[in-house]
Write a protein that holds these residues in place. Sequence first.
Motif, short mmCIF file in Angstrom:
data_model
loop_
_atom_site.label_atom_id
_atom_site.label_comp_id
_atom_site.label_asym_id
_atom_site.label_seq_id
_atom_site.Cartn_x
_atom_site.Cartn_y
_atom_site.Cartn_z
N LEU A 83 0.84 -1.19 0.00
CA LEU A 83 0.00 0.00 0.00
C LEU A 83 0.88 1.24 0.00
CD1 LEU A 83 -2.85 1.35 0.33
CD2 LEU A 83 -2.38 1.35 2.80
N LEU A 84 0.66 2.11 -0.97
CA LEU A 84 1.30 3.42 -0.97
C LEU A 84 0.35 4.39 -0.27
CD1 LEU A 84 2.35 1.79 -3.57
CD2 LEU A 84 3.09 4.03 -4.41
N TYR A 85 0.77 4.92 0.87
CA TYR A 85 -0.08 5.78 1.68
C TYR A 85 0.54 7.17 1.79
CZ TYR A 85 3.18 5.05 5.59
OH TYR A 85 4.30 5.00 6.38
N GLY A 86 -0.31 8.20 1.88
CA GLY A 86 0.18 9.56 1.84
C GLY A 86 0.22 10.26 3.17
N PHE A 87 1.14 11.22 3.26
CA PHE A 87 1.19 12.14 4.40
C PHE A 87 1.46 13.54 3.86
CE2 PHE A 87 5.71 11.46 3.78
CZ PHE A 87 6.29 12.65 4.19
N PRO A 88 1.02 14.61 4.48
CA PRO A 88 0.33 14.65 5.78
C PRO A 88 -1.19 14.46 5.62
CG PRO A 88 0.79 16.87 5.02
CD PRO A 88 1.39 15.94 3.99
N LYS A 89 -1.79 13.87 6.62
CA LYS A 89 -3.26 13.75 6.75
C LYS A 89 -3.91 13.05 5.56
CE LYS A 89 -3.20 16.06 10.64
NZ LYS A 89 -3.39 15.38 11.94
N GLY A 90 -3.27 12.02 5.03
CA GLY A 90 -3.83 11.32 3.90
C GLY A 90 -5.05 10.48 4.28
N SER A 91 -6.02 10.42 3.39
CA SER A 91 -7.17 9.56 3.63
C SER A 91 -6.75 8.10 3.69
CB SER A 91 -8.21 9.75 2.52
OG SER A 91 -7.68 9.38 1.26
N SER A 92 -5.60 7.78 3.09
CA SER A 92 -5.11 6.40 3.04
C SER A 92 -4.71 5.85 4.40
CB SER A 92 -3.94 6.30 2.07
OG SER A 92 -3.00 7.34 2.30
N MET A 93 -4.60 6.72 5.40
CA MET A 93 -4.27 6.24 6.75
C MET A 93 -5.23 5.15 7.20
SD MET A 93 -5.38 6.53 10.17
CE MET A 93 -6.04 8.13 10.62
N GLY A 94 -6.52 5.30 6.85
CA GLY A 94 -7.51 4.31 7.26
C GLY A 94 -7.27 2.95 6.64
N LEU A 95 -6.72 2.91 5.43
CA LEU A 95 -6.43 1.62 4.80
C LEU A 95 -5.27 0.91 5.49
CD1 LEU A 95 -6.91 2.47 1.02
CD2 LEU A 95 -8.40 1.09 2.48
N VAL A 96 -4.32 1.67 6.02
CA VAL A 96 -3.26 1.05 6.83
C VAL A 96 -3.88 0.37 8.05
CG1 VAL A 96 -1.14 1.43 8.14
CG2 VAL A 96 -1.56 2.75 6.06
N ALA A 97 -4.81 1.05 8.70
CA ALA A 97 -5.50 0.45 9.85
C ALA A 97 -6.27 -0.79 9.42
CB ALA A 97 -6.45 1.47 10.48
N ALA A 98 -6.92 -0.74 8.26
CA ALA A 98 -7.67 -1.90 7.78
C ALA A 98 -6.77 -3.09 7.54
CB ALA A 98 -8.42 -1.54 6.49
N LEU A 99 -5.58 -2.86 7.02
CA LEU A 99 -4.62 -3.96 6.81
C LEU A 99 -4.19 -4.56 8.15
CD1 LEU A 99 -2.54 -2.35 3.95
CD2 LEU A 99 -3.75 -4.54 3.80
N GLU A 100 -4.06 -3.72 9.16
CA GLU A 100 -3.74 -4.23 10.49
C GLU A 100 -4.90 -5.07 11.03
OE1 GLU A 100 -0.78 -3.51 12.93
OE2 GLU A 100 -0.28 -3.93 10.84
N TRP A 101 -6.13 -4.59 10.88
CA TRP A 101 -7.29 -5.36 11.34
C TRP A 101 -7.41 -6.68 10.58
CZ3 TRP A 101 -10.66 -0.40 10.53
CH2 TRP A 101 -10.49 0.47 11.63
N LEU A 102 -7.06 -6.66 9.30
CA LEU A 102 -7.15 -7.87 8.48
C LEU A 102 -6.16 -8.93 8.95
CD1 LEU A 102 -8.56 -9.11 6.01
CD2 LEU A 102 -6.73 -8.12 4.59
N GLY A 103 -4.97 -8.50 9.35
CA GLY A 103 -4.01 -9.41 9.95
C GLY A 103 -3.23 -10.29 9.00
N LYS A 104 -3.16 -9.92 7.73
CA LYS A 104 -2.39 -10.69 6.75
C LYS A 104 -1.15 -9.90 6.35
CE LYS A 104 -6.43 -13.15 4.99
NZ LYS A 104 -7.25 -13.50 3.79
#
Length: 257
Positions: free
Chosen positions: A28-49
């Motif tokens: 996942l390529l995620y952006g900063f600062p304050k990127g909307s993609s931060m939530g997808l990083v959390a989703a990947l953590e919840w997914l656990g793969k």
Amino acid sequence: MRRAARVASPLRSVIIRNHGEWIMDPILLYGFPKGSSMGLVAALEWLGKPYRLCRIDMLGEMRNPSYARINPRHETPVFITGQGEVLTETMAIAAWLEARDVERRISFDPSSRQADRMHQLMAFVNTGFTAAFAPLWAALEAEAMEPAAKSVLRAFGTARVIERHDKLEAMIETRQFLLGERPTLADAVLVGVARWLDFHAVAEKSRWPKLAALRARLEADPAVLYATALEDGGSDPGTGSCKGHVALDELIARFGK
């Protein structure tokens, strides 16, 4: 918050050969600062793969001409699947994750009412709710714009953001998270964007008590804390599902068009 230099893994150490096919952990390529993609990083953590990340400066390297080779629209998020296919757009990436969530950690049975409700909430947040902030971002980022034009944009954006918050507040039910007692993809799509209310100083979040309570629970979630720490340049091991960062120039060289 701990801080550490971001060390990217060489791409050649990420890709392996399996029964004649080159495969790898999705990235996942995620952006900063304050990127909307931060939530997808959390989703990947919840997914656990297993997965990997690439941290993108949206005010710098994302604007470089070379970035267009991996996303011609110069946006994040971008997702590279285990087979090397490049996906853009939050909803497309969320759909990819949902299809592989066989344990239903972040989604529901596709034929269920809960799944329909999740898709409805995700669509609302990803379209009208997120788009309402566009005039505010434009006013912030347009350095050459006349002050009067910026003021008009800010007034229009503020009104739109407030109206969309009113709509979302009415949609939220009395639950721990948007769809029950655990966070789902709908919460992931929301959490990266909801904080823009504070960033743009639109209104006090207490104006929408249900949404404020939901945000407080999400922002205290370990996966969201982890994603925010990474976005801010910190070092955090998370759940261990993230196998490291990959350098952007290597991704562009291998997967860019």
